[in-house]
Design an enzyme around this catalytic site. Structure first.
Site, short mmCIF file in Angstrom:
data_model
loop_
_atom_site.label_atom_id
_atom_site.label_comp_id
_atom_site.label_asym_id
_atom_site.label_seq_id
_atom_site.Cartn_x
_atom_site.Cartn_y
_atom_site.Cartn_z
N ASN A 172 0.70 -1.15 0.00
CA ASN A 172 0.03 -0.03 -0.12
C ASN A 172 0.73 1.29 0.15
OD1 ASN A 172 0.65 -0.45 2.62
ND2 ASN A 172 -1.40 0.07 3.41
N GLU A 271 4.59 -3.86 12.46
CA GLU A 271 3.70 -2.82 12.06
C GLU A 271 2.55 -3.33 11.37
OE1 GLU A 271 4.03 0.24 13.02
OE2 GLU A 271 5.89 0.42 13.51
N CYS A 305 -3.05 1.71 7.02
CA CYS A 305 -3.28 0.98 8.28
C CYS A 305 -3.81 2.04 9.09
CB CYS A 305 -1.99 0.55 8.50
SG CYS A 305 -0.77 1.62 8.60
N GLU A 479 8.42 2.98 14.50
CA GLU A 479 9.30 3.24 13.10
C GLU A 479 9.42 4.87 13.21
OE1 GLU A 479 7.70 1.22 9.91
OE2 GLU A 479 9.70 -0.39 10.38
#
Ligand code: NAP
Length: 500
Positions: A172, A271, A305, A479
C-alpha cells in the site's frame, strides 16, 4: 520478458509511462549485482487501473533467498565498522536523488499501485524524508558511563547494530514502508535482505538502484522480490544468522512470522493492521473535522493501516457531519491515477475491491443508509466509489474488519463513555482520531483511547520525526522518531572492575 537488467514495457501506453517502467532494473539485487532468479522465473506486475501487465520482474526462490542472506552476512562486519557519518552521508545523498527524481518515481508508483499522482508525490517525499531523518540520527547513536551504586565498579553502555536484518513490506505504500526500515538499518549499521510486496515491487527496485548509485556498499541491501513470500523468507528467519525481522503488513501474517522468529529468538518490529476510530464530539469544529475525515479516510483510497475505519459522531452534530462529508465524498473524481484531476484511484486488485463490496452489502443488510456511492466504479480497473454510510450498527462487519477502501461508516453516540467503549472495542490499537475543541475532554479522551497514536484535531499522524506504531494486535516497536533507530540497535553493557 526479461530476467534481469531493465525491461521493455511493451504494454505501457504513454511515452513517459514506458520510460519510467523501462528504467527500472527488474532482476534480483544480491551482493551488489542485478541478476535473474536462479530458476529463471519472473512474475508480472500489473497496473490496477487497467488490469494490464506493466512488466515482468525476477521471481526469487529459496535458493536466491539463501544467496541474499549470505551476501548480507558477508557485508555485515565491514558495514557495522563504517563511520556513522559515512553511513549518514549515503542516506543524505539518496534523499537528494529521490527528491531530484520525484516526478518519475511518483509516476512509477502510480502505475504499479494506483494512487493519484499527487498522492504518489506525497509518498515519495515522505519516503525520502525517512532517509534525511535517519542520516541525522546515524551520528547521534549514544552510550553511557556510570558509577555503580556501591562505587565498586563502573558501567560502560554501548549501542551496537543488531546485525543482519530481514525486512518485509506491504503493497500500500510501496516506497515509504521500505525507507522507514532501510533508513534506520543503514544508520545503525545493519545489512539487510528486503522483500517487497509482489504486487508493487518496482518502487523498491528503483530505490535499491538509487542506493547503489550513491555508494551503499555491495551486499548491504539485498532485494528478493518473489511470488513465494513464505517459501523464501521462512528459511531465512529460521536460519539464525539474521538477528532481526522488521515486518509491515497484516496482523494474520505478522502473528505467523512472530512464531517463526521465536525459534532463533529474533528481535522483531511489527507494524500490523488497524481499525481506527474517528471520534467527533458535539464541541468539535466541524470544518476541521470534515477536513480531517477526508484525509484520514481517503488518503491512499482508504488503503492505509491508519485509515479511519469507524466514524463515531455525537448526536448533536451527526446529521450535519454526514451531510458535509457526503458532499465532499460525492465530489471526488475517480479514475486512473495518472490522469489530470483524478483524486481517487483504483483499489489494488479484484480481491480488495470485492472485500469492500461485501462489507458495504453486509452493513446495508443490517440497516445502514447509503448517502453516496455504495457500489464499484466502472471497470476495467478495480474502482470503488467514495461512499458514506450512516446508521451503521456496531455488529456490522466493517466495524471490526479493516475496510481498506473509500468507505466512511458513521455510527451515532450520545455519551463520551459510550464512544470510548465502542472505540476501544477492537483487538487493534494503531491510531485513533479525536475532534473536540474542549482541551480537558481532548486530554481525558486521549489518555483513555487504546492506541499507539492519537490524531487530535488532525487526520494525519504519519511523520518521519515521530514514533509510529501500535499497541495490542497492531504491533510491536516504533518506526521513525528518535526511537526508530533503537529497533536496529542492541545495548551492550561492560562492567568495569574498579580497584579491590
Ligand atoms: P500482508 O498480506 O500481510 O503482506 C505484507 C507482506 O508480507 C507482503 O510483502 C507479503 O508478500 C508478505 N507475506 C505474506 N505472507 C507471508 C509469509 N508467509 N511469510 C513472509 N512474508 C509474507 O499485508 P498486505 O495485504 O500486503 O498489506 C495490508 C496490511 O498491512 C493491512 O493489514 C495494513 O493495515 C497493514 N499495514 C500496516 C502498516 C503499519 O505501519 N502498521 C502500514 C501499512 C500497512 P506478498 O507480496 O507475496 O503478498
Amino acid at each position: 520478458m526479461t530476467n534481469a537488467g531493465t525491461n521493455n514495457a511493451t504494454t505501457s501506453s504513454s511515452t513517459a509511462e514506458a520510460r519510467v517502467v523501462d528504467a527500472v532494473p527488474t532482476g534480483l539485487f544480491i551482493g551488489g549485482s542485478w541478476r535473474p532468479a536462479a530458476s529463471g522465473r519472473t512474475l508480472t506486475v500489473d497496473d490496477p487501473a487497467t488490469g494490464k501487465a506493466l512488466c515482468e520482474v525476477a521471481d526469487a526462490g529459496p535458493e536466491d533467498g539463501a544467496e541474499a542472506l549470505a551476501a548480507a552476512v558477508a557485508a555485515q562486519a565491514a558495514f557495522a565498522a563504517m563511520p556513522p557519518r559515512d553511513r549518514g552521508e549515503i542516506l543524505r545523498s539518496a534523499y537528494q536523488v529521490i527528491m531530484d527524481r520525484i516526478d518519475d518515481l511518483a509516476l512509477l508508483m502510480t502505475l504499479e499501485m494506483g494512487k493519484p499522482l499527487a498522492e504518489s508525490r506525497g509518498e515519495v517525499a515522505y519516503a525520502a524524508e525517512f532517509f534525511r531523518w535517519f542520516a541525522e540520527e546515524a551520528v547521534r547513536i549514544d552510550g553511557g558511563y556510570a558509577v555503580a551504586p556501591n562505587g565498586a565498579s563502573r558501567f560502560l553502555v554501548q549501542k551496537q547494530p543488531v546485525g543482519v536484518s530481514l525486512l518485509i513490506t506491504p503493497w500500500n505504500f510501496p516506497m515509504a514502508m521500505g525507507t522507514r526500515k532501510i533508513g534506520p538499518a543503514i544508520a545503525a549499521g545493519c545489512a539487510m535482505v528486503m522483500k517487497p510486496a509482489q504486487q508493487t515491487p518496482l518502487s523498491m527496485h528503483a530505490l535499491a538502484a538509487i542506493l547503489a548509485e550513491v555508494g551503499l556498499p555491495d551486499g548491504v541491501l539485498n532485494l528478493v522480490t518473489t511470488s513465494d513470500a513464505g517459501g523464501v523468507m521462512e528459511p531465512l528467519i529460521r536460519d539464525g544468522r539474521a538477528r532481526k525481522l522488521s515486518f509491515t503488513g497484516s496482523t494474520a501474517v505478522g502473528k505467523k512470522l512472530l512464531e517463526q522468529c521465536s525459534e532463533k529468538v529474533l528481535r522483531t518490529s511489527m507494524e500490523l493492521g488497524g481499525n481506527a476510530p474517528f471520534l467527533v464530539f458535539d464541541d468539535a469544529d466541524l470544518d476541521k473535522a470534515v477536513e480531517g475525515a477526508m484525509l484520514a479516510k481517503m488518503r491512499n483510497m482508504g488503503e492505509a493501516c491508519t485509515a479511519a475505519n469507524r466514524f463515531l459522531v455525537q448526536r448533536g452534530v451527526a446529521e450535519e457531519f454526514a451531510r458535509r462529508l457526503t458532499e465532499r465524498m460525492g465530489a471526488l473524481v475517480v479514475g486512473r491515477g495518472t490522469d489530470d484531476g483524478v483524486q481517487v484511484g483504483p483499489l489494488v486488485d479484484a480481491k480488495g475491491r470485492d472485500k469492500v463490496v461485501d462489507l458495504v452489502r453486509d452493513a446495508v443488510d443490517r440497516g445502514a443508509t447509503v448517502h453516496v456511492g455504495g457500489e464499484p466504479g466502472d471497470g476495467p480497473g478495480y474502482f470503488y466509489r467514495p461512499t458514506v454510510l450512516s446508521g451503521v450498527p456496531l455488529e456490522a462487519r466493517l466495524t471490526s474488519e479493516e475496510i481498506f477502501g473509500p468507505v466512511a461508516a458513521i455510527t451515532v453516540f450520545d455519551e463520551e463513555d459510550e464512544a470510548l467503549t465502542a472505540a476501544n472495542d477492537t483487538e487493534f490499537g494503531l491510531v485513533s482520531y479525536l475532534y473536540t475543541e474542549n482541551i480537558t475532554r481532548a486530554l481525558r479522551v486521549s489518555e483513555r483511547l487504546e492506541a499507539g497514536m492519537i490524531g487530535l484535531n488532525t487526520g494525519l499522524v504519519s511523520n518521519p520525526a515521530a514514533p509510529f506504531g501500535g499497541i495490542k494486535e497492531s504491533g510491536l516497536g516504533r518506526e521513525g522518531g528518535s526511537v526508530g533507530i533503537e529497533e536496529f540497535l542492541e545495548t551492550k553493557y561492560v562492567a568495569i572492575g574498579f580497584g579491590g
